[in-house]
Design a protein around this motif. Structure first.
Motif, mmCIF file in Angstrom:
data_model
loop_
_atom_site.group_PDB
_atom_site.id
_atom_site.type_symbol
_atom_site.label_atom_id
_atom_site.label_comp_id
_atom_site.label_asym_id
_atom_site.label_seq_id
_atom_site.Cartn_x
_atom_site.Cartn_y
_atom_site.Cartn_z
ATOM 1 N N CYS A 29 59.475 2.872 -138.431
ATOM 2 C CA CYS A 29 58.479 1.877 -137.866
ATOM 3 C C CYS A 29 57.541 1.546 -138.456
ATOM 4 N N GLY A 30 57.099 2.264 -139.284
ATOM 5 C CA GLY A 30 55.716 2.215 -140.183
ATOM 6 C C GLY A 30 54.470 2.200 -139.631
ATOM 7 N N PHE A 31 54.053 2.828 -138.362
ATOM 8 C CA PHE A 31 53.040 2.913 -137.704
ATOM 9 C C PHE A 31 51.851 3.314 -138.867
ATOM 10 N N GLY A 32 52.091 4.311 -139.448
ATOM 11 C CA GLY A 32 51.078 4.725 -140.218
ATOM 12 C C GLY A 32 50.842 3.752 -141.370
ATOM 13 N N GLU A 33 51.835 3.357 -142.046
ATOM 14 C CA GLU A 33 52.011 1.979 -143.069
ATOM 15 C C GLU A 33 51.112 1.055 -142.633
ATOM 16 N N LEU A 34 51.663 0.492 -141.405
ATOM 17 C CA LEU A 34 50.682 -0.750 -140.881
ATOM 18 C C LEU A 34 49.573 -0.548 -140.569
ATOM 19 N N ARG A 35 48.901 0.600 -140.092
ATOM 20 C CA ARG A 35 47.669 0.644 -139.663
ATOM 21 C C ARG A 35 46.727 0.995 -140.929
ATOM 22 N N SER A 36 47.352 1.692 -142.058
ATOM 23 C CA SER A 36 46.567 1.599 -143.218
ATOM 24 C C SER A 36 46.410 0.349 -143.970
ATOM 25 N N GLN A 37 47.406 -0.499 -144.048
ATOM 26 C CA GLN A 37 47.509 -1.770 -144.845
ATOM 27 C C GLN A 37 46.670 -2.698 -143.982
ATOM 28 N N HIS A 38 46.553 -2.499 -142.499
ATOM 29 C CA HIS A 38 45.770 -3.602 -141.648
ATOM 30 C C HIS A 38 44.338 -3.072 -142.146
ATOM 31 N N ALA A 39 43.932 -1.918 -142.185
ATOM 32 C CA ALA A 39 42.609 -1.379 -142.187
ATOM 33 C C ALA A 39 42.045 -1.766 -143.647
ATOM 34 N N ALA A 40 43.098 -1.785 -144.804
ATOM 35 C CA ALA A 40 42.581 -2.157 -146.048
ATOM 36 C C ALA A 40 42.322 -3.608 -146.200
ATOM 37 N N ALA A 41 43.111 -4.495 -145.456
ATOM 38 C CA ALA A 41 42.745 -6.043 -145.262
ATOM 39 C C ALA A 41 41.630 -6.346 -144.511
ATOM 40 N N GLU A 42 41.245 -5.497 -143.631
ATOM 41 C CA GLU A 42 40.032 -5.535 -142.866
ATOM 42 C C GLU A 42 38.911 -5.087 -143.863
ATOM 43 N N ARG A 43 38.756 -3.960 -144.465
ATOM 44 C CA ARG A 43 37.710 -3.903 -145.497
ATOM 45 C C ARG A 43 37.830 -4.642 -146.591
ATOM 46 N N ALA A 44 38.661 -5.372 -146.930
ATOM 47 C CA ALA A 44 38.841 -6.413 -148.044
ATOM 48 C C ALA A 44 38.005 -7.617 -147.460
ATOM 49 N N TRP A 45 38.214 -8.104 -146.310
ATOM 50 C CA TRP A 45 37.516 -9.139 -145.531
ATOM 51 C C TRP A 45 35.975 -8.898 -145.566
ATOM 52 N N ARG A 46 35.748 -7.497 -145.120
ATOM 53 C CA ARG A 46 34.226 -7.387 -144.943
ATOM 54 C C ARG A 46 33.710 -7.533 -146.448
ATOM 55 N N ASP A 47 34.283 -7.405 -147.400
ATOM 56 C CA ASP A 47 33.892 -7.439 -148.906
ATOM 57 C C ASP A 47 33.591 -8.813 -149.035
ATOM 58 N N VAL A 48 34.603 -9.711 -148.687
ATOM 59 C CA VAL A 48 34.504 -11.073 -148.707
ATOM 60 C C VAL A 48 33.186 -11.700 -147.959
ATOM 61 N N VAL A 49 32.918 -11.240 -146.863
ATOM 62 C CA VAL A 49 31.962 -11.821 -146.101
ATOM 63 C C VAL A 49 30.608 -11.235 -146.556
ATOM 64 N N GLU A 50 30.500 -10.048 -147.092
ATOM 65 C CA GLU A 50 29.304 -9.504 -147.866
ATOM 66 C C GLU A 50 29.013 -10.057 -149.047
ATOM 67 N N GLN A 51 30.031 -10.580 -149.886
ATOM 68 C CA GLN A 51 29.817 -11.606 -151.040
ATOM 69 C C GLN A 51 29.383 -12.775 -150.726
#
Length: 179
Positions: free
Chosen positions: A22-44
């Motif tokens: 089902c990928g619960f862990g994989e989905l959560r970690s990938q979602h968190a990585a995308a969120e961190r990357a978006w915060r970096d975009v906003v910061e830049q």
């Protein structure tokens, strides 16, 4: 009693096998990585947007009448706050508008440089103008790197969330696809 225990074990075994992919862990970690990357975009973006008003004020203070200055001023007044920019992932229309506005700003900065070259060549030799313009260009490049990283993370999450049974897991976790 023993049959009931065996049924419980069999049910637990079936559930664990059924949820194994089902990928619960994989989905959560990938979602968190995308969120961190978006915060970096906003910061830049915010770093870049902090330079543009200074460039605008400098050019206006030196008497430049480049039409791109008025356009730059107009665009800067329409940008969302940092907090609103962080939440744009949940509103596809606002996200697209934000991206279009950023692209227009990038083009306007290039137009400003061309117009200054044509109308106010004395500004081109001014070290302050060169410094502000260099900073704006440098931050545009950093934005592009941050954006590419976000796209990569978001695409990876979206691909994982599209595949069965992970798509069900994403729905259960309330994780929506990233724009």
């Amino acid at each position: 009693m023993r049959i009931r225990a065996m049924r419980g074990v069999a049910l637990a075994l079936l559930l664990s096998l059924g949820l194994a992919g089902c990928g619960f862990g994989e989905l959560r970690s990938q979602h968190a990585a995308a969120e961190r990357a978006w915060r970096d975009v906003v910061e830049q973006d915010q770093r870049w947007l902090a330079v543009l008003p200074k460039l605008l004020q400098f050019c206006q203070g030196k008497g430049s009448s480049a039409p791109a200055l008025a356009q730059l001023n107009s665009y800067l007044g329409r940008l969302p706050s940092t907090e609103k920019a962080k939440g744009l992932l949940d509103d596809a229309v606002a996200f697209q508008q934000y991206q279009a506005l950023k692209q227009a700003l990038h083009g306007t900065v290039l137009q400003l440089d061309q117009q200054v070259l044509q109308q106010s060549p004395d500004l081109l030799i001014d070290p302050h103008y060169r410094d502000w313009m260099w900073q704006a260009r440098q931050m545009q490049q950093e934005q592009q790197v941050a954006w590419q990283h976000y796209r990569s993370e978001a695409d990876q999450f979206n691909q994982t969330a599209d595949h069965f049974p992970k798509s069900w897991s994403a729905t259960l976790l309330g994780l929506s696809k990233r724009p």
